[in-house]
Design an enzyme around this catalytic site. Structure first.
Site, PDB file in Angstrom:
ATOM      1  N   ASP A   1      -4.820   3.434  -1.889  1.00 23.01           N
ATOM      2  CA  ASP A   1      -5.856   3.785  -0.908  1.00 23.01           C
ATOM      3  C   ASP A   1      -6.478   5.139  -1.217  1.00 23.01           C
ATOM      4  O   ASP A   1      -5.865   6.185  -0.987  1.00 23.01           O
ATOM      5  CB  ASP A   1      -5.230   3.821   0.495  1.00 23.01           C
TER       6      ASP A   1
ATOM      7  N   HIS B   1      -1.381  -1.448  -4.115  1.00 22.32           N
ATOM      8  CA  HIS B   1      -2.656  -1.164  -3.438  1.00 22.32           C
ATOM      9  C   HIS B   1      -2.767   0.344  -3.262  1.00 22.32           C
ATOM     10  O   HIS B   1      -1.896   0.984  -2.644  1.00 22.32           O
ATOM     11  CB  HIS B   1      -2.667  -1.879  -2.082  1.00 22.32           C
TER      12      HIS B   1
ATOM     13  N   MET C   1     -12.158   3.990  -0.267  1.00 21.79           N
ATOM     14  CA  MET C   1     -12.764   4.279   1.036  1.00 21.79           C
ATOM     15  C   MET C   1     -13.523   5.589   0.873  1.00 21.79           C
ATOM     16  O   MET C   1     -13.115   6.650   1.376  1.00 21.79           O
ATOM     17  CB  MET C   1     -11.678   4.361   2.121  1.00 21.79           C
TER      18      MET C   1
ATOM     19  N   HIS D   1      -8.467   0.775  -3.701  1.00 23.92           N
ATOM     20  CA  HIS D   1      -9.294   0.517  -2.502  1.00 23.92           C
ATOM     21  C   HIS D   1     -10.060   1.803  -2.225  1.00 23.92           C
ATOM     22  O   HIS D   1      -9.500   2.761  -1.709  1.00 23.92           O
ATOM     23  CB  HIS D   1      -8.369   0.130  -1.339  1.00 23.92           C
TER      24      HIS D   1
ATOM     25  N   MET E   1     -10.703  -5.873   6.496  1.00 29.97           N
ATOM     26  CA  MET E   1      -9.950  -4.794   7.143  1.00 29.97           C
ATOM     27  C   MET E   1      -9.561  -5.241   8.554  1.00 29.97           C
ATOM     28  O   MET E   1     -10.423  -5.588   9.366  1.00 29.97           O
ATOM     29  CB  MET E   1     -10.804  -3.522   7.228  1.00 29.97           C
TER      30      MET E   1
ATOM     31  N   SER F   1       0.870  -1.193   0.000  1.00 27.71           N
ATOM     32  CA  SER F   1       0.000   0.000   0.000  1.00 27.71           C
ATOM     33  C   SER F   1       0.898   1.231   0.000  1.00 27.71           C
ATOM     34  O   SER F   1       1.757   1.370   0.862  1.00 27.71           O
ATOM     35  CB  SER F   1      -0.869   0.007   1.262  1.00 27.71           C
TER      36      SER F   1
ATOM     37  N   ASP G   1      -5.992  -6.389   5.084  1.00 25.94           N
ATOM     38  CA  ASP G   1      -5.475  -5.026   4.922  1.00 25.94           C
ATOM     39  C   ASP G   1      -5.428  -4.287   6.257  1.00 25.94           C
ATOM     40  O   ASP G   1      -6.465  -4.027   6.860  1.00 25.94           O
ATOM     41  CB  ASP G   1      -6.405  -4.269   3.950  1.00 25.94           C
TER      42      ASP G   1
ATOM     43  N   MET H   1      -9.224   7.903  -0.418  1.00 22.15           N
ATOM     44  CA  MET H   1     -10.035   8.314   0.738  1.00 22.15           C
ATOM     45  C   MET H   1     -10.657   9.679   0.459  1.00 22.15           C
ATOM     46  O   MET H   1      -9.985  10.569  -0.075  1.00 22.15           O
ATOM     47  CB  MET H   1      -9.149   8.393   1.993  1.00 22.15           C
TER      48      MET H   1
HETATM   49  C1  DX5 Z   1      -6.003   1.855   5.715  1.00 20.85           C
HETATM   50  C2  DX5 Z   1      -5.635   1.315   4.334  1.00 20.85           C
HETATM   51  C3  DX5 Z   1      -4.509   0.312   4.382  1.00 20.85           C
HETATM   52  C4  DX5 Z   1      -3.237   0.861   5.014  1.00 20.85           C
HETATM   53  C5  DX5 Z   1      -2.239  -0.245   5.219  1.00 20.85           C
HETATM   54  O1  DX5 Z   1      -7.241   2.504   5.644  1.00 20.85           O
HETATM   55  O2  DX5 Z   1      -6.730   0.696   3.711  1.00 20.85           O
HETATM   56  O3  DX5 Z   1      -4.254  -0.147   3.055  1.00 20.85           O
HETATM   57  O4  DX5 Z   1      -2.678   1.838   4.182  1.00 20.85           O
HETATM   58  O5  DX5 Z   1      -1.118   0.331   5.853  1.00 20.85           O
HETATM   59  P1  DX5 Z   1      -0.392  -0.438   7.081  1.00 20.85           P
HETATM   60  O6  DX5 Z   1       0.167  -1.704   6.465  1.00 20.85           O
HETATM   61  O7  DX5 Z   1       0.678   0.509   7.525  1.00 20.85           O
HETATM   62  O8  DX5 Z   1      -1.446  -0.717   8.101  1.00 20.85           O
HETATM   63 ZN    ZN Z   2      -6.277  -0.286   1.829  1.00 23.70          ZN
END
Ligand code: DX5
Ligand code: ZN
Length: 237
Positions: free
Chosen positions: A47, A45, A80, A78, A149, A20, A187, A49
């Site tokens: 993320d 990956h 969110m 991903h 998650m 990620s 994740d 948001m």
């Molecule tokens: C959190 C994300 C994850 C996160 C993982 O909301 O969906 O993908 O970035 O990072 P680590 O491995 O540091 O928890």
């Molecule tokens: Zn993620």
């Protein structure tokens, strides 16, 4: 037909590692992606948001389009975000190869699944820690990835939540008892200590952020995780 015992435990299945980039050098993402490619990561990956579904804002389709040319690695977006149905076409257009939305963010998951598939992309559903695994049952035949998650979404560097292993095992059982060949991704908070348990629980995709982009360097950290994955699966074989 007896189900494949290996399948039941998740043993004998290759574990994919998707770093990620949330906690990577966001100021030089193309180099980050190229480094992951040269270290043979299985994918990236991403993320996304929106500051509404989660209390943090990261990047959108424009950023994904800007880094798409840096590598042919699988880009896993991903989302969110609230109302993902409004944006999946843009992420597909930007170059995401698969799009994972949150179960908690949409009331129209069947419609979303067919829309994403019609765009030629993989479709996944993520479950927040508070959402029971059984919630996914109506969508099992439509998903390529089930993402569990193991932290509350929004930030990297959080601690793997207790109880996640039981949830991973329940998800693995559900997938193995269905005919679907769905990837089980985990994740959040995956590091050298939590990784073996997640694999033993039946995960076959690990999403790892700060434990790869933290100290030690990407190449060394990724190699270490590849070693853990190989020994965890060969031990079961
Ligand atoms: C959190 C994300 C994850 C996160 C993982 O909301 O969906 O993908 O970035 O990072 P680590 O491995 O540091 O928890
Ligand atoms: Zn993620």
């Amino acid at each position: 037909m007896p189900s494949n015992p290996k399948k039941a435990t998740g043993a004998g299945r290759r574990i994919k590692i998707f770093p990620s980039i949330l906690n990577s050098d966001l100021g030089d993402l193309r180099s980050v992606i190229r480094a992951l490619d040269s270290c043979h990561a299985d994918g990236v990956h991403l993320d996304v948001m929106d500051g509404n579904f989660v209390p943090n804002i990261t990047f959108g389709p424009g950023t994904i389009a800007a880094i798409r040319g840096a590598s042919s690695l699988h880009f896993e977006a991903h989302l969110m975000i609230s109302n993902p149905e409004k944006y999946v076409a843009q992420f597909a257009q930007a170059g995401a190869d698969s799009i994972i939305v949150h179960y908690e963010a949409s009331q129209r998951l069947h419609e979303l699944a067919s829309k994403v598939k019609s765009l030629g992309k993989g479709f996944g559903i993520a479950l927040n820690p508070q959402t029971e695994v059984d919630a996914i049952k109506p969508y099992l035949s439509s998903i390529d990835t089930l993402l569990i998650m193991s932290v509350n979404p929004g930030f990297g560097g959080q601690k793997f939540m207790p109880g996640s292993i039981d949830k991973i095992k329940a998800a693995r059982m559900l997938l193995d008892n269905s005919s679907a060949s769905t990837t089980l991704a985990v994740d959040g908070g995956i590091n050298q200590h939590t990784c073996p348990d997640a694999i033993a629980g039946g995960a076959n995709e690990l999403i790892i952020g700060s434990a790869i982009f933290g100290n030690g360097g990407v190449s060394k950290n990724l190699k270490e995780f590849m070693g853990i994955c190989t020994s965890a699966t060969s031990a079961d074989a």
